[in-house]
Design an enzyme around this catalytic site. Structure first.
Site, PDB file in Angstrom:
ATOM      1  N   ARG A 164     -38.437 -46.497 -54.454  1.00 38.36           N
ATOM      2  CA  ARG A 164     -38.750 -45.060 -54.490  1.00 38.36           C
ATOM      3  C   ARG A 164     -39.584 -44.600 -53.290  1.00 38.36           C
ATOM      4  O   ARG A 164     -39.570 -43.431 -52.919  1.00 38.36           O
ATOM      5  CB  ARG A 164     -39.450 -44.718 -55.819  1.00 38.36           C
ATOM      6  CG  ARG A 164     -39.635 -43.218 -55.990  1.00 38.36           C
ATOM      7  CD  ARG A 164     -40.013 -42.807 -57.400  1.00 38.36           C
ATOM      8  NE  ARG A 164     -40.195 -41.364 -57.444  1.00 38.36           N
ATOM      9  CZ  ARG A 164     -40.232 -40.640 -58.529  1.00 38.36           C
ATOM     10  NH1 ARG A 164     -40.102 -41.216 -59.712  1.00 38.36           N
ATOM     11  NH2 ARG A 164     -40.396 -39.343 -58.479  1.00 38.36           N
TER      12      ARG A 164
ATOM     13  N   HIS B 250     -43.601 -38.944 -44.563  1.00 40.28           N
ATOM     14  CA  HIS B 250     -44.769 -38.448 -45.289  1.00 40.28           C
ATOM     15  C   HIS B 250     -46.081 -39.128 -44.902  1.00 40.28           C
ATOM     16  O   HIS B 250     -47.138 -38.543 -45.092  1.00 40.28           O
ATOM     17  CB  HIS B 250     -44.549 -38.561 -46.803  1.00 40.28           C
ATOM     18  CG  HIS B 250     -43.598 -37.518 -47.345  1.00 40.28           C
ATOM     19  ND1 HIS B 250     -42.301 -37.392 -46.903  1.00 40.28           N
ATOM     20  CD2 HIS B 250     -43.760 -36.552 -48.280  1.00 40.28           C
ATOM     21  CE1 HIS B 250     -41.710 -36.399 -47.558  1.00 40.28           C
ATOM     22  NE2 HIS B 250     -42.577 -35.868 -48.388  1.00 40.28           N
TER      23      HIS B 250
ATOM     24  N   HIS C 163     -46.315 -28.021 -46.282  1.00 41.43           N
ATOM     25  CA  HIS C 163     -45.977 -29.437 -46.459  1.00 41.43           C
ATOM     26  C   HIS C 163     -44.700 -29.776 -45.680  1.00 41.43           C
ATOM     27  O   HIS C 163     -44.632 -30.784 -44.971  1.00 41.43           O
ATOM     28  CB  HIS C 163     -45.814 -29.715 -47.952  1.00 41.43           C
ATOM     29  CG  HIS C 163     -45.413 -31.118 -48.261  1.00 41.43           C
ATOM     30  ND1 HIS C 163     -46.212 -32.200 -47.993  1.00 41.43           N
ATOM     31  CD2 HIS C 163     -44.282 -31.624 -48.818  1.00 41.43           C
ATOM     32  CE1 HIS C 163     -45.598 -33.307 -48.360  1.00 41.43           C
ATOM     33  NE2 HIS C 163     -44.427 -32.983 -48.868  1.00 41.43           N
TER      34      HIS C 163
HETATM   35  P1  NAD Z   1     -45.521 -23.753 -54.410  1.00 43.70           P
HETATM   36  O1  NAD Z   1     -45.267 -24.149 -55.779  1.00 43.70           O
HETATM   37  O2  NAD Z   1     -46.941 -23.438 -54.026  1.00 43.70           O
HETATM   38  O3  NAD Z   1     -44.630 -22.484 -54.045  1.00 43.70           O
HETATM   39  C1  NAD Z   1     -44.717 -21.938 -52.742  1.00 43.70           C
HETATM   40  C2  NAD Z   1     -44.969 -20.427 -52.780  1.00 43.70           C
HETATM   41  O4  NAD Z   1     -43.744 -19.793 -53.124  1.00 43.70           O
HETATM   42  C3  NAD Z   1     -45.982 -19.993 -53.806  1.00 43.70           C
HETATM   43  O5  NAD Z   1     -46.749 -18.932 -53.280  1.00 43.70           O
HETATM   44  C4  NAD Z   1     -45.112 -19.497 -54.953  1.00 43.70           C
HETATM   45  O6  NAD Z   1     -45.761 -18.544 -55.761  1.00 43.70           O
HETATM   46  C5  NAD Z   1     -43.971 -18.893 -54.208  1.00 43.70           C
HETATM   47  N1  NAD Z   1     -42.712 -18.836 -54.945  1.00 43.70           N
HETATM   48  C6  NAD Z   1     -42.218 -19.751 -55.809  1.00 43.70           C
HETATM   49  N2  NAD Z   1     -40.975 -19.396 -56.182  1.00 43.70           N
HETATM   50  C7  NAD Z   1     -40.697 -18.247 -55.548  1.00 43.70           C
HETATM   51  C8  NAD Z   1     -39.558 -17.412 -55.508  1.00 43.70           C
HETATM   52  N3  NAD Z   1     -38.431 -17.707 -56.171  1.00 43.70           N
HETATM   53  N4  NAD Z   1     -39.596 -16.312 -54.738  1.00 43.70           N
HETATM   54  C9  NAD Z   1     -40.719 -16.007 -54.001  1.00 43.70           C
HETATM   55  N5  NAD Z   1     -41.819 -16.771 -53.987  1.00 43.70           N
HETATM   56  C10 NAD Z   1     -41.801 -17.879 -54.754  1.00 43.70           C
HETATM   57  O7  NAD Z   1     -45.008 -24.829 -53.353  1.00 43.70           O
HETATM   58  P2  NAD Z   1     -43.749 -25.805 -53.322  1.00 43.70           P
HETATM   59  O8  NAD Z   1     -43.451 -25.979 -51.885  1.00 43.70           O
HETATM   60  O9  NAD Z   1     -42.669 -25.383 -54.241  1.00 43.70           O
HETATM   61  O10 NAD Z   1     -44.349 -27.163 -53.903  1.00 43.70           O
HETATM   62  C11 NAD Z   1     -45.431 -27.826 -53.292  1.00 43.70           C
HETATM   63  C12 NAD Z   1     -46.113 -28.655 -54.350  1.00 43.70           C
HETATM   64  O11 NAD Z   1     -45.179 -29.603 -54.847  1.00 43.70           O
HETATM   65  C13 NAD Z   1     -47.297 -29.465 -53.840  1.00 43.70           C
HETATM   66  O12 NAD Z   1     -48.338 -29.356 -54.763  1.00 43.70           O
HETATM   67  C14 NAD Z   1     -46.765 -30.896 -53.795  1.00 43.70           C
HETATM   68  O13 NAD Z   1     -47.781 -31.844 -54.008  1.00 43.70           O
HETATM   69  C15 NAD Z   1     -45.777 -30.880 -54.916  1.00 43.70           C
HETATM   70  N6  NAD Z   1     -44.701 -31.872 -54.783  1.00 43.70           N
HETATM   71  C16 NAD Z   1     -44.445 -32.657 -55.846  1.00 43.70           C
HETATM   72  C17 NAD Z   1     -43.407 -33.573 -55.797  1.00 43.70           C
HETATM   73  C18 NAD Z   1     -43.079 -34.397 -57.003  1.00 43.70           C
HETATM   74  O14 NAD Z   1     -42.254 -35.306 -56.897  1.00 43.70           O
HETATM   75  N7  NAD Z   1     -43.640 -34.087 -58.150  1.00 43.70           N
HETATM   76  C19 NAD Z   1     -42.620 -33.678 -54.641  1.00 43.70           C
HETATM   77  C20 NAD Z   1     -42.913 -32.851 -53.553  1.00 43.70           C
HETATM   78  C21 NAD Z   1     -43.958 -31.944 -53.643  1.00 43.70           C
HETATM   79  N1  GLY Z   2     -41.349 -36.795 -53.802  1.00 46.23           N
HETATM   80  C1  GLY Z   2     -41.335 -38.209 -53.794  1.00 46.23           C
HETATM   81  C2  GLY Z   2     -41.004 -38.797 -55.102  1.00 46.23           C
HETATM   82  O1  GLY Z   2     -40.636 -38.114 -56.030  1.00 46.23           O
HETATM   83  O2  GLY Z   2     -41.114 -39.991 -55.256  1.00 46.23           O
END
Ligand code: NAD
Ligand code: GLY
Length: 367
Positions: free
Chosen positions: A248, A255, A272
């Site tokens: 994974r 990253h 990011h």
């Molecule tokens: P986010 O959730 O902050 O969304 C980005 C922005 O877009 C926010 O301001 C949100 O309100 C806005 N937004 C969301 N949907 C929208 C839409 N349809 N229209 C207009 N605006 C919208 O950011 P992201 O990039 O989605 O996610 C980043 C987060 O994800 C980080 O916290 C990161 O650590 C996490 N992440 C987790 C995993 C995992 O495997 N769980 C993988 C990658 C990233």
């Molecule tokens: N975003 C990396 C993972 O899900 O493992």
């Protein structure tokens, strides 16, 4: 509605756990129908943020659901907001057979997933991703987390959703920067495709080259295909290694550099995805310095990243501070940064023991 793509993630047979990812446009019109088909919950608590709610409150109508509207921002992915979700679940009498729904990007998905993993020792949750990054990455695979003041995603779990509903329609309100941040994670799949071990040969690199205009125009059919390919590649990896014992880690291509870039710039300058795009270029440069790939492949990879205009100028980072930031990353082992680097076309390999002078040189990724 464009044709639906439905794919199933099957987790290790021991747990007999599996769930579907449904991808299509205008799915929101049928949310109630899908949700009823996939859960037996009688009551729901939908968690979202103010931005998404203001855009979509007229369109989202889920029966037997209460709504919790959080502040918008990575800075709210913390223990206080997690408590807000527990408080709302208790206030709304959410019981063990009920279900949380995450409507949002990675922030909402991660925090709601962690609430679901821990509330009443675990209740069902559904992911409705609204950003491209969430559709191709964070909503799939079960990593859920909050941040601690000492670092990102330090408190979390592996906890899989019951269902993922990816409605392409949501992408139409994303701003260009948020779309590009998702595209960086999309391109990542092209560079790791062969290592995922997926029986289908998508030649995703060529797909991304050929379809740039349709992708940037958010053409429904093309986006549906693209999200389907990314989810299928991720599902193949997660099925083999749900808790990141080995394989994974390839999903973290680019990253190790990206996390250091985000740390050194205090998460304020780059999204990011912008950091991941720079990190992938640095990974290609390092692989050349380590004689793992030939220059032609690195040039082609850089050309794809540039075609999507994912990286502008790369600042001059202090190499010692950069390496120190890499060592602080939670994925470090024995104080040595761990890299996922290309070792052949569309294939990657984990490398840990790298000469710091070569790392320093890779921070200027021009070829
Ligand atoms: P986010 O959730 O902050 O969304 C980005 C922005 O877009 C926010 O301001 C949100 O309100 C806005 N937004 C969301 N949907 C929208 C839409 N349809 N229209 C207009 N605006 C919208 O950011 P992201 O990039 O989605 O996610 C980043 C987060 O994800 C980080 O916290 C990161 O650590 C996490 N992440 C987790 C995993 C995992 O495997 N769980 C993988 C990658 C990233
Ligand atoms: N975003 C990396 C993972 O899900 O493992």
């Amino acid at each position: 509605m464009t044709q639906l793509n439905i794919l199933t993630i099957k987790l290790p047979p021991k747990t007999e756990q599996k769930y579907d990812i449904i991808i299509g446009s205008m799915l929101h019109k049928k949310f109630d129908e899908y949700i009823a088909k996939y859960t037996s919950a009688k009551k729901f608590l939908l968690v979202t943020n103010k931005t998404i709610w203001n855009l979509y409150k007229e369109k989202i109508n889920i029966s037997n659901s209460d709504y919790l509207i959080l502040e918008d921002g990575e800075e709210y992915k913390n223990i206080q907001t997690l408590k807000e979700i527990y408080d709302a679940a208790i206030k709304n009498k959410i019981e063990r057979k009920d279900c949380l729904i995450a409507l949002g990007g990675g922030v909402i998905g991660d925090i709601t997933g962690l609430a679901a993993a821990t509330y009443l020792r675990g209740i069902d949750f559904i992911q409705i991703p609204t950003t491209l990054l969430a559709m191709v990455d964070s909503a799939v695979g079960g990593k859920v987390a909050i941040n601690h003041e000492c670092g990102k995603n330090l408190i979390g779990a592996f906890y899989q959703p019951k269902l993922v509903l990816s409605d392409i329609e949501f992408l139409k309100t994303l701003d260009n920067r948020q779309l590009k941040t998702g595209l960086a994670e999309v391109l990542k799949y092209a560079f790791i495709e062969k290592s995922c071990g997926c029986p289908l040969n998508y030649r995703f690199f060529d797909f991304l080259h050929a379809n740039k205009d349709k992708i940037l125009d958010l053409d429904n059919k093309t986006m549906s295909q693209l999200i389907n390919i990314c989810c299928n590649l991720k599902a193949t990896v997660v099925e083999k290694d749900e808790t990141e014992k080995g394989l994974r880690a390839i999903l973290n291509f680019g990253h190790t550099f990206a996390h250091a870039i985000e740390t050194l710039t205090h998460y304020t300058i780059y999204t990011h995805g912008e950091a991941v795009a720079m990190g992938m270029k640095m990974a290609f440069k390092l692989a050349i310095l380590l004689k793992m790939i030939d220059k032609d492949y690195a040039l082609a990879a850089n050309a794809l990243i540039d075609k999507y205009e994912l990286v502008s100028t790369i600042p001059d980072f202090d190499s010692q501070k950069f390496i120190d930031a890499m060592i602080l990353d939670k994925k470090t082992e024995s104080e040595k940064p761990r890299f996922i680097l290309p070792d052949a076309d569309f294939s990657v390999k984990m490398i840990t023991d790298v000469d710091p002078s070569k790392i320093a040189c890779s921070l200027k990724p021009n070829l």
